[in-house]
Design a protein around this motif. Structure first.
Motif, PDB file in Angstrom:
ATOM      1  N   ARG A   2      -1.810  65.361  -9.088  1.00  0.00           N
ATOM      2  CA  ARG A   2      -1.046  64.813  -7.972  1.00  0.00           C
ATOM      3  C   ARG A   2       0.415  64.649  -8.376  1.00  0.00           C
ATOM      4  O   ARG A   2       0.726  64.217  -9.476  1.00  0.00           O
ATOM      5  CB  ARG A   2      -1.636  63.480  -7.554  1.00  0.00           C
ATOM      6  CG  ARG A   2      -3.010  63.578  -6.929  1.00  0.00           C
ATOM      7  CD  ARG A   2      -3.619  62.191  -6.711  1.00  0.00           C
ATOM      8  NE  ARG A   2      -2.730  61.297  -5.975  1.00  0.00           N
ATOM      9  CZ  ARG A   2      -3.039  60.030  -5.677  1.00  0.00           C
ATOM     10  NH1 ARG A   2      -4.211  59.540  -6.064  1.00  0.00           N
ATOM     11  NH2 ARG A   2      -2.199  59.280  -4.999  1.00  0.00           N
ATOM     12  N   ASP A   3       1.317  64.987  -7.452  1.00  0.00           N
ATOM     13  CA  ASP A   3       2.737  64.827  -7.741  1.00  0.00           C
ATOM     14  C   ASP A   3       3.307  63.536  -7.161  1.00  0.00           C
ATOM     15  O   ASP A   3       4.508  63.305  -7.209  1.00  0.00           O
ATOM     16  CB  ASP A   3       3.532  66.028  -7.237  1.00  0.00           C
ATOM     17  CG  ASP A   3       3.403  66.244  -5.727  1.00  0.00           C
ATOM     18  OD1 ASP A   3       2.799  65.386  -5.055  1.00  0.00           O
ATOM     19  OD2 ASP A   3       3.920  67.265  -5.239  1.00  0.00           O
ATOM     20  N   ASP A   4       2.419  62.675  -6.599  1.00  0.00           N
ATOM     21  CA  ASP A   4       2.882  61.406  -6.030  1.00  0.00           C
ATOM     22  C   ASP A   4       2.532  60.221  -6.908  1.00  0.00           C
ATOM     23  O   ASP A   4       2.700  59.073  -6.498  1.00  0.00           O
ATOM     24  CB  ASP A   4       2.300  61.194  -4.635  1.00  0.00           C
ATOM     25  CG  ASP A   4       0.783  61.055  -4.647  1.00  0.00           C
ATOM     26  OD1 ASP A   4       0.149  61.611  -5.579  1.00  0.00           O
ATOM     27  OD2 ASP A   4       0.231  60.407  -3.744  1.00  0.00           O
ATOM     28  N   ILE A   5       2.043  60.475  -8.119  1.00  0.00           N
ATOM     29  CA  ILE A   5       1.741  59.393  -9.052  1.00  0.00           C
ATOM     30  C   ILE A   5       2.544  59.597 -10.331  1.00  0.00           C
ATOM     31  O   ILE A   5       2.818  60.726 -10.737  1.00  0.00           O
ATOM     32  CB  ILE A   5       0.235  59.292  -9.381  1.00  0.00           C
ATOM     33  CG1 ILE A   5      -0.284  60.577 -10.010  1.00  0.00           C
ATOM     34  CG2 ILE A   5      -0.569  58.935  -8.144  1.00  0.00           C
ATOM     35  CD1 ILE A   5      -1.718  60.503 -10.479  1.00  0.00           C
ATOM     36  N   LEU A   6       2.931  58.481 -10.924  1.00  0.00           N
ATOM     37  CA  LEU A   6       3.685  58.504 -12.174  1.00  0.00           C
ATOM     38  C   LEU A   6       2.721  58.267 -13.326  1.00  0.00           C
ATOM     39  O   LEU A   6       1.983  57.283 -13.337  1.00  0.00           O
ATOM     40  CB  LEU A   6       4.764  57.419 -12.156  1.00  0.00           C
ATOM     41  CG  LEU A   6       5.647  57.316 -13.401  1.00  0.00           C
ATOM     42  CD1 LEU A   6       6.517  58.568 -13.544  1.00  0.00           C
ATOM     43  CD2 LEU A   6       6.531  56.067 -13.323  1.00  0.00           C
ATOM     44  N   ALA A  53       0.234  54.443  -8.853  1.00  0.00           N
ATOM     45  CA  ALA A  53       0.141  54.978  -7.490  1.00  0.00           C
ATOM     46  C   ALA A  53       1.374  54.589  -6.675  1.00  0.00           C
ATOM     47  O   ALA A  53       2.126  53.687  -7.066  1.00  0.00           O
ATOM     48  CB  ALA A  53      -1.128  54.452  -6.825  1.00  0.00           C
ATOM     49  N   PRO A  54       1.583  55.235  -5.539  1.00  0.00           N
ATOM     50  CA  PRO A  54       2.746  54.890  -4.705  1.00  0.00           C
ATOM     51  C   PRO A  54       2.787  53.434  -4.266  1.00  0.00           C
ATOM     52  O   PRO A  54       3.866  52.901  -4.000  1.00  0.00           O
ATOM     53  CB  PRO A  54       2.594  55.826  -3.497  1.00  0.00           C
ATOM     54  CG  PRO A  54       1.827  56.995  -4.018  1.00  0.00           C
ATOM     55  CD  PRO A  54       0.870  56.420  -5.029  1.00  0.00           C
ATOM     56  N   ASN A  55       1.627  52.764  -4.192  1.00  0.00           N
ATOM     57  CA  ASN A  55       1.591  51.342  -3.833  1.00  0.00           C
ATOM     58  C   ASN A  55       1.760  50.427  -5.045  1.00  0.00           C
ATOM     59  O   ASN A  55       1.542  49.220  -4.956  1.00  0.00           O
ATOM     60  CB  ASN A  55       0.296  51.010  -3.102  1.00  0.00           C
ATOM     61  CG  ASN A  55      -0.947  51.265  -3.938  1.00  0.00           C
ATOM     62  OD1 ASN A  55      -0.847  51.705  -5.090  1.00  0.00           O
ATOM     63  ND2 ASN A  55      -2.120  50.996  -3.381  1.00  0.00           N
ATOM     64  N   PHE A 150       8.123  64.167 -11.217  1.00  0.00           N
ATOM     65  CA  PHE A 150       8.208  62.981 -10.358  1.00  0.00           C
ATOM     66  C   PHE A 150       9.638  62.653  -9.962  1.00  0.00           C
ATOM     67  O   PHE A 150       9.901  62.223  -8.841  1.00  0.00           O
ATOM     68  CB  PHE A 150       7.567  61.788 -11.073  1.00  0.00           C
ATOM     69  CG  PHE A 150       7.227  60.649 -10.171  1.00  0.00           C
ATOM     70  CD1 PHE A 150       6.034  60.626  -9.477  1.00  0.00           C
ATOM     71  CD2 PHE A 150       8.108  59.593 -10.000  1.00  0.00           C
ATOM     72  CE1 PHE A 150       5.707  59.569  -8.635  1.00  0.00           C
ATOM     73  CE2 PHE A 150       7.795  58.527  -9.164  1.00  0.00           C
ATOM     74  CZ  PHE A 150       6.593  58.529  -8.476  1.00  0.00           C
ATOM     75  N   ASP A 154      12.931  58.300  -8.412  1.00  0.00           N
ATOM     76  CA  ASP A 154      11.672  57.805  -7.854  1.00  0.00           C
ATOM     77  C   ASP A 154      10.883  57.027  -8.900  1.00  0.00           C
ATOM     78  O   ASP A 154      10.213  56.035  -8.575  1.00  0.00           O
ATOM     79  CB  ASP A 154      10.835  58.972  -7.325  1.00  0.00           C
ATOM     80  CG  ASP A 154      11.411  59.581  -6.059  1.00  0.00           C
ATOM     81  OD1 ASP A 154      12.215  58.903  -5.389  1.00  0.00           O
ATOM     82  OD2 ASP A 154      11.083  60.740  -5.757  1.00  0.00           O
ATOM     83  N   LEU A 158       9.605  53.111  -8.573  1.00  0.00           N
ATOM     84  CA  LEU A 158       8.202  52.723  -8.694  1.00  0.00           C
ATOM     85  C   LEU A 158       7.990  51.766  -9.863  1.00  0.00           C
ATOM     86  O   LEU A 158       7.239  50.789  -9.753  1.00  0.00           O
ATOM     87  CB  LEU A 158       7.335  53.972  -8.863  1.00  0.00           C
ATOM     88  CG  LEU A 158       5.818  53.757  -8.847  1.00  0.00           C
ATOM     89  CD1 LEU A 158       5.374  53.007  -7.588  1.00  0.00           C
ATOM     90  CD2 LEU A 158       5.095  55.094  -8.957  1.00  0.00           C
TER      91      LEU A 158
END
Length: 222
Positions: A2-6, A53-55, A150, A154, A158
């Motif tokens: 996934r490219d939306d998690i660090l 995660a994004p949250n 990432f 960003d 995060l």
């Protein structure tokens, strides 16, 4: 992937829904402290890489712990005395130890409450020092594993969201058991809960989840 998690080079455990991160380079002692936390009843996220995660919640990667030579000997009393017999050759450097061998279960997602940067010094007394959030942010960026994908801006945003929920400390230790006890208390205090007494199930593990496998080389920890 996934490219939306660090992805961060850190060990991680959960005490209830209170997540503890132990970021650090190889040799900082994060796996040893992580293992002692599992023995105190914490649930397992990872000993090497945790995703954010994004949250701003933590996502686990429950691979086996990587015990280097010199680490497993400290866990002989916990039923790890057989690791030496499992070496594929006298130069065996790393063993893959499932968390079940330490009486632990895995957790997939948790809220962060404590970021603690370990430094192992043989024989040193436990010393815990508060860390300013901007310093902790800089160190977490340094330990981030997918910045190129990432993006630094960003990642900083995060990481800031994570640290806004957390106490940040740096600690030097010689006794990982003592360090784990202190970290559990810090996490419980941050989560607004009284310190708990954690029971460890020391019954022998059964089935494939309790199998220890020699790692092919030290790169398994990287």
């Amino acid at each position: 992937a996934r490219d939306d998690i660090l992805s961060v080079h850190t060990a991680g455990v959960a005490v209830g829904d209170a997540g503890i991160l132990l970021p650090g380079s190889s040799g900082s002692g994060k796996t040893t402290v992580c293992a002692r936390l599992l023995q105190r009843g914490a649930a397992y996220l990872s000993d090497d890489s945790v995703a954010v995660a994004p949250n701003a919640r933590l996502l686990g990667y429950a691979k086996p712990l990587g015990f280097k030579r010199g680490t497993w000997e400290r866990f002989e009393a916990a039923g790890m005395s057989d690791l030496g017999d499992l070496a594929v050759d006298p130069g065996q450097l790393v063993w893959h130890v499932p968390p079940a061998r330490l009486g632990a279960t895995a957790v997939t997602e948790v809220q962060p409450v404590l970021v603690a940067f370990p430094r192992f010094v043989p024989g040193a007394p436990l010393r815990i020092e508060p860390l300013r959030r901007h310093v902790a942010a800089r160190e977490l960026v340094t330990q981030s594993q997918n910045l190129a994908v990432f993006g630094i801006a960003d990642a900083l945003e995060l990481i800031g969201a994570v640290l806004a929920q957390c106490d940040c400390v740096a600690f030097t230790y010689g006794d990982a058991t003592e360090a784990a006890r202190a970290l559990v208390e810090l996490a419980a205090a941050r989560a607004g809960e009284p310190p708990a007494t954690y029971r460890v199930d020391r019954s022998p593990p059964t089935g494939p989840s309790g199998h220890v496998a020699p790692a092919p080389d030290v790169s398994a920890l990287c």
